[in-house]
Design an enzyme around this catalytic site. Structure first.
Site, short mmCIF file in Angstrom:
data_model
loop_
_atom_site.label_atom_id
_atom_site.label_comp_id
_atom_site.label_asym_id
_atom_site.label_seq_id
_atom_site.Cartn_x
_atom_site.Cartn_y
_atom_site.Cartn_z
N ARG A 48 0.86 -1.17 0.00
CA ARG A 48 0.00 0.00 0.00
C ARG A 48 0.90 1.23 0.00
NH1 ARG A 48 -2.57 0.90 5.48
NH2 ARG A 48 -1.07 2.59 5.55
N HIS A 92 -3.96 4.29 4.41
CA HIS A 92 -5.10 3.37 4.46
C HIS A 92 -6.31 4.03 3.80
CE1 HIS A 92 -8.20 0.72 5.98
NE2 HIS A 92 -8.77 1.73 6.60
N TYR A 127 4.01 5.87 11.01
CA TYR A 127 4.38 4.49 11.34
C TYR A 127 5.11 3.73 10.24
CZ TYR A 127 -0.10 3.74 8.89
OH TYR A 127 -1.11 3.75 7.98
#
Lengths: 330, 367
Positions: free
Chosen positions: B262, B266, B275
């Protein structure tokens, strides 16, 4: 009219619907070879084969979810959840998917499925196997919830549920399976969302459903011998709820008691009470009373279980209290 | 260092037909499944991947400009979605999550229909039966059971239609996909479990979901699995065709783990810089699905200026239509809130609707 058991009425109806429509199929745990824990599907595997009567892995979320997918494909699944207690494992598929797909997909994808499941205590099955959780489902828009109390309504409502284009929770009751009653031959479709006057009366209305309705009718017959005229409204459907029949009865009798097997707080009786307040307040001679289960996990031991469940004595006591409190009227 | 970061993310055992630098490598088992992919098809796959990425950037921009409430980008996952989506037959049925805009594109979705949900107008953008794809599912993993049940229906009807369910690495920890695998295996349902392992479930790395490669779980359920390079459009096509062929010929389900990444957040509500390690992201950037196919086309002399110019013009044209369609979407009528709760309206709901009509009439113009 033939007199058969509630169990036989369900079995006959499943057979009739499987025969009538090849899109109808049964899915659940132990329903084939074992014929269901309560033998509702007796003989159906032999008659219709394993594709139409499908034994599944032990996973309620799994077979309810698969049934939803099959319904989206155009089939009409009738799932059996062994008891309503196990439906908790399928809660996400029932509440988030079965109930919502039709709306969330813009009215383009009906989910015509039935979930048959028995609830109820009285069999000494302990706290996790004796619950009356129907109100959890009756709370959810998109679901229909029916709860027949007689063999005739078991037939009529199961037929209606299978033919309905919406997901229907079909609530059975462990203590009703062996009860008997007259069941008309041939096609019998009972409209979902219509209550029945199970017994006519003029002094007080008792509103009940499922097992409680049977107790209410028995109690009414006994009290009749004393000259007390009790009308019993058997709700039959919890969602949609037939508020009109409830209110019309209370307007006639001016007194209302709800008999329900579920826990008192937030139960079906709370909804009925509010309905009567909104629809028949000016006709009431006394506050609506509720006779429900003690708010404890249902015990295992017989004396404790009996103490926790509402029964005819509890109902009789409350009916007498209601009438005494309003004796000015009689 | 986290104990969960890399255990199932290494490249060992991956099916690959196109290396990250665009080199086409031979694979005796998989090559035959893409033997028909000629130059025109390669160019068309490239075009689709460029177009869906362009749709994605346009939708992200629309969100940043306040025209969409949210958008779940697919950037980095184009090969996994186009490679699988392009292999499906029209009558096959897709049960996806919310990120499969590339698959929806392959199914022929109207661009505007991709946006209705994210503009906050409806729960779903299209009629599932028009493109044989259920609308976005936002409960994680539950669509795997619907796909399995749909496949059981196909089996019952005796048709060779296949249901395919898309989900992510995070969903593999949920009960529903695991129960779906039990059911699919028991009944040999014609269903494909297509896991896009994009390494992240919002902020949780895949190692928190799986200590071993995700594809290695399926054989334990009795389901054959493949672990393919999800950024390699040819490997994804080959694997999906193998799975489709197995399902159509009555040999049951297949599990595909497409290992991808990805590249974006998200959703537009997420900030992966909090992160995601920059070096990790750069490592995956070098394996980008579009640049790899581009390099392969280059090596075959197919990447002409005329071709790339035409593809980019198509992408810009689609993006303009996406924007125009988005801005043209009218919010639904408030009273439609009461529609589609039941197949036939109930009197109780009609009463609530009437009360709302009366309420609206207290405003000027009655709206």
């Amino acid at each position: 009219m033939p007199v058969i058991t509630y169990r036989q009425a369900l079995n006959d109806t499943l057979r009739a619907e499987l025969t009538r429509d090849e899109n109808v199929f049964l899915i659940g745990e132990e329903i084939g070879q074992f014929e269901g824990s309560y033998k509702i599907t007796a003989g159906l595997l032999d008659e219709f084969g394993p594709t139409r009567v499908r034994d599944t892995p032990i996973a309620e979320e799994g077979f309810v979810g698969a049934a939803i997918g099959a319904a989206m494909m155009g089939l009409r699944p009738v799932a059996e959840i062994m008891t309503i207690n196990f439906s908790l494992i399928a809660m996400d598929q029932i509440v988030n998917h079965a109930a919502k797909i039709y709306g969330m997909f813009g009215g383009q994808t009906p989910v015509p499925m039935v979930i048959r499941t028995p609830g109820g205590g009285g069999q000494q099955l302990g706290a996790t196997h004796s619950q009356n959780l129907e109100v959890w489902y009756a709370h959810v828009p998109g679901l229909k919830v029916v709860a027949p109390s007689t063999p005739a309504d078991a037939k009529g409502l199961l037929t209606a549920a299978i033919r309905d284009d919406d997901p229907v929770i079909f609530l059975e009751n462990l203590s009703l399976y062996n009860t008997k009653g007259e069941v008309p031959d041939g096609e019998q479709v009972t409209e979902i969302g219509k209550a029945a006057i199970a017994k006519e009366g003029t002094d007080i209305t008792v509103i009940a459903y499922s097992r409680a309705s049977v107790i209410a009718v028995e109690t009414a017959r006994k009290l009749e011998e004393e000259g007390i005229s009790v009308e019993v409204v058997d709700l039959r459907s919890l969602r949609p709820l037939d508020r009109q029949t409830v209110c019309e009865s209370v307007r006639k009798t001016s007194r209302a008691v709800v008999l329900e097997d579920d826990w008192l707080s937030y139960g079906v009786g709370a909804e009925i009470s509010a309905t009567v307040m909104e629809g028949a307040f000016d006709y009431l001679d006394a506050p609506v009373r509720r006779v429900a289960a003690a708010e404890v996990p249902l015990p295992y031991a017989k004396p404790m279980e009996t103490a926790a469940l509402p029964d005819a004595q509890d109902l009789t006591k409350v009916i007498r209290e209601q009438l005494e409190a309003t004796s000015f009227f009689r | 260092m986290s104990t969960h970061d890399s255990s199932s993310a290494d490249d060992g055992g991956l099916v690959q037909l196109l290396l990250p630098d665009g080199e086409r490598i031979a694979d005796a088992g998989y090559d035959k499944w893409v033997a028909d992919v000629d130059d025109d098809q390669l160019k068309s796959l490239y075009e689709d991947m460029v177009v869906v990425r362009r749709i994605d950037t346009e939708a992200t921009a629309l969100q940043r400009q306040g025209e969409l409430g949210l958008w779940p980008p697919l950037i980095g996952q184009e090969a996994a979605q186009i490679g699988s989506g392009r292999t499906l037959r029209q009558d096959d049925f897709v049960f996806a999550s919310y990120r499969e805009n590339g698959v929806a594109y392959c199914r022929g979705v109207e661009y505007t229909d991709l946006l209705r949900v994210w503009r906050g107008h409806t729960h779903s953008g299209w009629n599932p039966y028009d493109i044989n794809m259920a609308p976005s599912q936002v409960i994680i993993g539950s669509q795997t059971l619907h796909a399995t049940g749909y496949a059981l229906g196909c089996q019952q009807d005796g048709v060779d239609t296949v249901a395919i369910s898309y989900f992510g690495d995070g969903a593999t920890s949920q009960g529903d996909p695991n129960e779906a695998m039990v059911f699919a295996a028991s009944f040999q349902a014609p269903v494909i479990f297509f896991c896009q392992n994009n390494q992240w479930a919002i902020s949780e790395p895949v190692g928190l979901q799986a200590r071993a490669p995700i594809a290695s779980r399926a054989p334990g359920f009795g389901i054959p699995s493949m672990r393919v390079d999800g950024n390699d459009v040819l490997a994804v096509m080959a694997a999906t065709r193998i799975a489709l062929d197995r399902a159509r010929s009555g040999n049951g389900p297949t599990y595909i783990e497409a290992v991808t990444y990805r590249m974006g957040p998200h959703t537009t509500s997420d900030d992966p810089s909090r992160y995601v390690d920059v070096l990790e992201r750069e490592g995956w950037q070098a394996k980008d699905p579009i640049s790899r196919l581009e390099a392969y086309l280059q090596s075959r002399g197919l990447l002409t200026d005329e071709f790339t110019g035409r593809v980019n013009a198509t992408a810009d044209d689609v993006a303009a239509k996406v924007r125009e369609g988005c801005l043209g979407l009218e919010p639904p009528e408030p009273l439609s809130v009461f529609d589609h709760v039941y197949s036939e309206p109930t009197s109780w709901l009609e009463r609530q609707k009437d009360e709302y009509v009366q309420y609206l009439q207290t405003f000027e113009g009655g709206q």
